[in-house]
Scaffold this active site. Structure first.
Site, PDB file in Angstrom:
ATOM      1  N   ASP A 131      52.168  -6.623 -43.581  1.00  0.00           N
ATOM      2  CA  ASP A 131      52.510  -5.305 -44.116  1.00  0.00           C
ATOM      3  C   ASP A 131      52.262  -5.287 -45.615  1.00  0.00           C
ATOM      4  OD1 ASP A 131      53.994  -2.671 -43.265  1.00  0.00           O
ATOM      5  OD2 ASP A 131      54.815  -3.226 -45.215  1.00  0.00           O
ATOM      6  N   ASN A 139      49.086   4.990 -53.057  1.00  0.00           N
ATOM      7  CA  ASN A 139      48.706   6.340 -52.637  1.00  0.00           C
ATOM      8  C   ASN A 139      49.205   7.394 -53.606  1.00  0.00           C
ATOM      9  OD1 ASN A 139      47.294   5.647 -50.274  1.00  0.00           O
ATOM     10  ND2 ASN A 139      49.171   5.549 -49.060  1.00  0.00           N
ATOM     11  N   HIS A 144      44.941   8.815 -52.176  1.00  0.00           N
ATOM     12  CA  HIS A 144      44.755   8.254 -50.839  1.00  0.00           C
ATOM     13  C   HIS A 144      43.369   7.642 -50.650  1.00  0.00           C
ATOM     14  CE1 HIS A 144      48.522   9.483 -48.905  1.00  0.00           C
ATOM     15  NE2 HIS A 144      48.484  10.529 -49.707  1.00  0.00           N
ATOM     16  N   ASP A 148      42.906   4.048 -49.152  1.00  0.00           N
ATOM     17  CA  ASP A 148      42.045   3.715 -48.014  1.00  0.00           C
ATOM     18  C   ASP A 148      41.121   2.548 -48.350  1.00  0.00           C
ATOM     19  OD1 ASP A 148      43.215   5.753 -46.631  1.00  0.00           O
ATOM     20  OD2 ASP A 148      41.551   7.167 -46.869  1.00  0.00           O
ATOM     21  N   GLU A 174      49.908   0.912 -43.013  1.00  0.00           N
ATOM     22  CA  GLU A 174      49.491  -0.228 -43.823  1.00  0.00           C
ATOM     23  C   GLU A 174      49.939  -1.535 -43.181  1.00  0.00           C
ATOM     24  OE1 GLU A 174      53.413   1.326 -45.559  1.00  0.00           O
ATOM     25  OE2 GLU A 174      51.529   2.215 -44.885  1.00  0.00           O
TER      26      GLU A 174
END
Length: 287
Positions: A131, A139, A144, A148, A174
């Site tokens: 994680d 973000n 974002h 990504d 994530e």
């Protein structure tokens, strides 16, 4: 060339998406139609002269060849196109569009196949949950699109640090899952630490400013059959410990089942999805 001085023959691959099946189906179908026509006509050959027999044989060969061959080729070609479309659809349905690794459904399915209690092979290995730490801030502050990109970079690093038989998948926003077949606790811990370090070494910059990436990893090893849900819950609990312990660390433990097959009781409830900044940090000591 092989050691004996000859080149081994290549096996003919009759893949539904390949041309070999189209060509072979067309030829075999045409030959069958010609043979069927000759067989049916052969019952009348004793009533025909030699010239009539030759003419009948030519018709029995030419007519099926002229009609059956194009139709069989068209049918085989259309079946090949359907097979290609199905294969592409299967890839889309089982692949995460962002990271190009198996999605949650595909990862879970492959893990459950490995854990199938009916399998004759030993069921042992490790399950890891990775994680990203403090990912919400990436973000929120960078956008974002940069988030990504960070996920794609992390997925690439994990793929580069896994064995050929290991299974990697994106199981959440994530969050990633990794199944390490046959890996004991030492090997799983080593693999997890290697990935944690490699992700931390990623050069992720925005407008010339380096932005550190970090992950917490929780895992569980198993030496006998266990359900995927129970292994996931145990690995998830260890991920909780890694997060609560300060993040950017690895926690891997051994999974032990009771005689009833139930998951051993944990000292805390299963975690809910939390942001990294929701974990309390305090220096107070209990009175």
């Amino acid at each position: 060339m092989s050691e004996r001085g000859f080149t081994p023959r290549r096996r003919l691959r009759l893949s539904p998406t390949g041309w070999s099946r189209v060509i072979l189906t067309t030829i075999a179908g045409t030959v069958f139609c010609v043979a069927a026509a000759l067989f049916v006509d052969s019952f009348n050959f004793h009533n025909l002269s030699d010239a009539e027999i030759r003419r009948a044989v030519l018709v029995d060969i030419a007519l099926p060849t002229g009609l059956a061959a194009p139709l069989l080729f068209l049918l085989s070609y259309k079946m090949r196109e359907l097979a290609i479309a199905y294969a592409e659809l299967l890839v889309v349905a089982t692949t995460d569009g962002l990271t190009q690794i198996p999605n949650r459904v595909a990862f879970t399915t492959r893990a459950e196949v490995f854990l199938d209690r009916e399998s004759e092979r030993p069921c042992a290995g490790s399950l890891l949950i990775v994680d990203a730490d403090d990912f919400k801030s990436i973000n929120d502050e960078l956008g974002h699109q940069r988030g990504d990109l960070a996920l794609r970079m992390m997925a690439d690093v994990m793929k580069d640090n896994l064995r050929s038989g290991d299974i990697l998948g994106r199981i959440g926003g994530e969050e990633f899952g990794i199944l390490l077949p046959g890996a004991d606790i030492a090997e799983a811990s080593s693999a997890a630490e290697r990935m944690r370090t490699a992700i931390g070494d990623i050069e992720f910059t925005t407008m010339g400013i380096a932005w550190p990436l970090a992950v917490s990893i929780g895992g569980v090893t198993f030496e006998e059959w266990a359900s995927y849900d129970k292994l996931f819950a145990a690995a998830d609990a260890n991920l909780y410990l890694a997060k609560a312990g300060g993040r950017d660390q690895v926690r891997v433990g051994a999974f032990k089942t009771r005689s009833s097959g139930d998951l051993p009781p944990l000292p805390f409830p299963r975690r809910r999805r939390q942001r990294d900044d929701e974990f309390p940090v305090t220096s107070e000591t209990p009175s």
